[in-house]
Design an enzyme around this catalytic site. Sequence first.
Site, PDB file in Angstrom:
ATOM      1  N   GLY A 107       1.056  -1.035   0.266  1.00 13.65           N
ATOM      2  CA  GLY A 107      -0.006   0.216   0.027  1.00 13.65           C
ATOM      3  C   GLY A 107       0.377   1.407   0.003  1.00 13.65           C
ATOM      4  O   GLY A 107       0.408   2.328   0.035  1.00 13.65           O
TER       5      GLY A 107
ATOM      6  N   ARG B 264       7.562 -14.218   2.356  1.00  8.88           N
ATOM      7  CA  ARG B 264       7.896 -15.121   3.672  1.00  8.88           C
ATOM      8  C   ARG B 264       7.143 -15.675   3.917  1.00  8.88           C
ATOM      9  O   ARG B 264       5.721 -15.667   3.626  1.00  8.88           O
ATOM     10  CB  ARG B 264       8.430 -13.583   4.461  1.00  8.88           C
ATOM     11  CG  ARG B 264       6.924 -13.405   4.396  1.00  8.88           C
ATOM     12  CD  ARG B 264       6.890 -11.696   5.479  1.00  8.88           C
ATOM     13  NE  ARG B 264       5.434 -10.976   5.051  1.00  8.88           N
ATOM     14  CZ  ARG B 264       5.495 -10.099   4.168  1.00  8.88           C
ATOM     15  NH1 ARG B 264       5.911  -9.621   3.403  1.00  8.88           N
ATOM     16  NH2 ARG B 264       3.926  -9.975   4.879  1.00  8.88           N
TER      17      ARG B 264
HETATM   18  C1  MV4 Z   1      -5.364  -1.747  -5.550  1.00 10.22           C
HETATM   19  C2  MV4 Z   1      -6.735  -1.217  -4.404  1.00 10.22           C
HETATM   20  C3  MV4 Z   1      -7.171  -1.701  -5.644  1.00 10.22           C
HETATM   21  N1  MV4 Z   1      -7.907  -1.018  -7.336  1.00 10.22           N
HETATM   22  N2  MV4 Z   1      -4.830  -1.787  -6.781  1.00 10.22           N
HETATM   23  C4  MV4 Z   1      -2.872  -1.788  -1.145  1.00 10.22           C
HETATM   24  C5  MV4 Z   1      -1.660  -2.695  -1.533  1.00 10.22           C
HETATM   25  C6  MV4 Z   1      -1.212  -3.259  -1.854  1.00 10.22           C
HETATM   26  N3  MV4 Z   1      -0.608  -4.633  -1.508  1.00 10.22           N
HETATM   27  C7  MV4 Z   1      -1.838  -3.403  -3.028  1.00 10.22           C
HETATM   28  N4  MV4 Z   1      -3.461  -2.500  -2.613  1.00 10.22           N
HETATM   29  C8  MV4 Z   1      -4.484  -2.152  -3.208  1.00 10.22           C
HETATM   30  N5  MV4 Z   1      -4.445  -2.314  -4.406  1.00 10.22           N
HETATM   31  C9  MV4 Z   1      -5.773  -2.255  -7.743  1.00 10.22           C
HETATM   32  N6  MV4 Z   1      -5.704  -2.089  -9.199  1.00 10.22           N
HETATM   33  C10 MV4 Z   1      -6.962  -1.419  -3.656  1.00 10.22           C
HETATM   34  C11 MV4 Z   1      -5.606  -1.675  -2.801  1.00 10.22           C
HETATM   35  C12 MV4 Z   1      -5.516  -2.112  -1.189  1.00 10.22           C
HETATM   36  C13 MV4 Z   1      -6.055  -3.095  -0.801  1.00 10.22           C
HETATM   37  C14 MV4 Z   1      -5.385  -3.947  -0.493  1.00 10.22           C
HETATM   38  C15 MV4 Z   1      -5.184  -5.143  -0.154  1.00 10.22           C
HETATM   39  C16 MV4 Z   1      -5.188  -5.130   1.429  1.00 10.22           C
HETATM   40  C17 MV4 Z   1      -6.006  -3.878   1.519  1.00 10.22           C
HETATM   41  C18 MV4 Z   1      -5.721  -2.211   0.916  1.00 10.22           C
HETATM   42  C19 MV4 Z   1      -6.611  -1.115   1.350  1.00 10.22           C
HETATM   43  C20 MV4 Z   1      -6.496   0.072   0.450  1.00 10.22           C
HETATM   44  C21 MV4 Z   1      -5.552   0.041  -0.980  1.00 10.22           C
END
Ligand code: MV4
Length: 446
Positions: free
Chosen positions: A165, A291
């Site tokens: 994030g 991990r």
């Molecule tokens: C995203 C998304 C929406 N659309 N990608 C946040 C952490 C990173 N691992 C990727 N993340 C996100 N990617 C697209 N194309 C929304 C998030 C995201 C999120 C993802 C997983 C767990 C928590 C989150 C919290 C906010 C945004």
Amino acid sequence: MFEKVLIANRGEIALRVHRACREMGIATVAVHSTADEHAMHVRLANESVCIGPPQASESYLNIPAIISACEITGADAVHPGYGFLSENARFAEILEAHGITFIGPTSDHIKLMGDKIAAKAAVKALGIPVVPGSPGAVTSNEEALRVSKEMGFPVLVKAAAGGGGRGMKVALTEDALIEAFSTARAEAKAAFGDDAMYIEKYLGRPRHIEVQVIADSHGNVVHLGERDCSLQRRNQKILEEAPSPALNEESRKKIGEIVSRAIGKLGYLGVGTVEFLYEDGEFYFIEMNTRLQVEHPVTEAITGIDLVREQIRIAAGLELSFKQEDVNFRGHAIECRVNAENAKTFVPSPGTIREYHTPGGLGVRVDSGVYSGYRIPPYYDSLIGKLIVHGRSRNECLMRLRRALHEFVIEGVDTTIPLFKELVNDPDLIDGNYHIHWLEEFLERS
Ligand code: MV4
């Protein structure tokens, strides 16, 4: 098999690794900062070495000090736990150069998955579905605008060096894009020293579902199902469960097989987690973690497999002790992360634990290194334990969780336990009806 494993971590995960070693007849070395002298895993380890002052940069991230501790004690392998040096490719390389085994994947795989653009391209080529987006790095405002218009707004600008994030910006419109792209890029340069950026279609209300895989050096790859980690706040997971309430047996098997096949072709070694966003019945890869994860116990609960034991066996060159067809998913598990934080404000609450009583009984596991009289140091993250509850059904698991939370006594510091007591009675949570923004919305309403 190794004779002695050095545990390059602290807290509950250091204790978790020690327990696996102890059961396998492997001696352990605890390394600790001056702030962790009285930690439970330090007491239980066969030997301990103080590696520096409280600041992690001077102790748990201090590679020369950890290598010295290996040399002094004659440890033949290092388990990095999670966080700290667990996804540091250079650490894995330095250990190898000293003839010490890194209990984890190869440094090349750590490096590949650390570069989010390269990781996405690699897994896409292996048949894993990814979020629609730029085919690689986007290097100019013009290119950013062109790819965004092609896929349609809203889009999400991400940093190749980011992850978890960090370094992301949403753009709802063309006008907002140039601003989002330049800001995200400047922030990435400042935070990671790397401003390689990519752009994806923004998914509004997805779930966060991750698939656990495990691979040995004999070509065996097994998937251990998924975990639903959608309940999070500011990119910190709060509660995780397995299986995901959103999947059925067929979709679980399908994504598991896609992931296993890809991981096999990649020649991956050890445990890994392939993270997806899941929306409208479709999976979209976002990242791979190389991990052991905080929430691994929910997978252990539903499969009966000791993931740390398997990690150690794989690093020692042994074959996995099971095949895919031996894996049976049994019942339901939920993990609550017990943080020393105020349950409403999430302000950290270090200090001394006065009363401490953990729940027990059938289907209840508590992984924690704290005890009555333990002083929680202010220097590290606030996770002090994990409550993992297993039941034959999700409903039985929830009933047992309510009961276990009621038994859990921690006095002297604030904890997140009161939040979980509220969550387990929420209709959406009871129905498994939530997404990655649900908890933040819940906290705003309450
Ligand atoms: C995203 C998304 C929406 N659309 N990608 C946040 C952490 C990173 N691992 C990727 N993340 C996100 N990617 C697209 N194309 C929304 C998030 C995201 C999120 C993802 C997983 C767990 C928590 C989150 C919290 C906010 C945004």
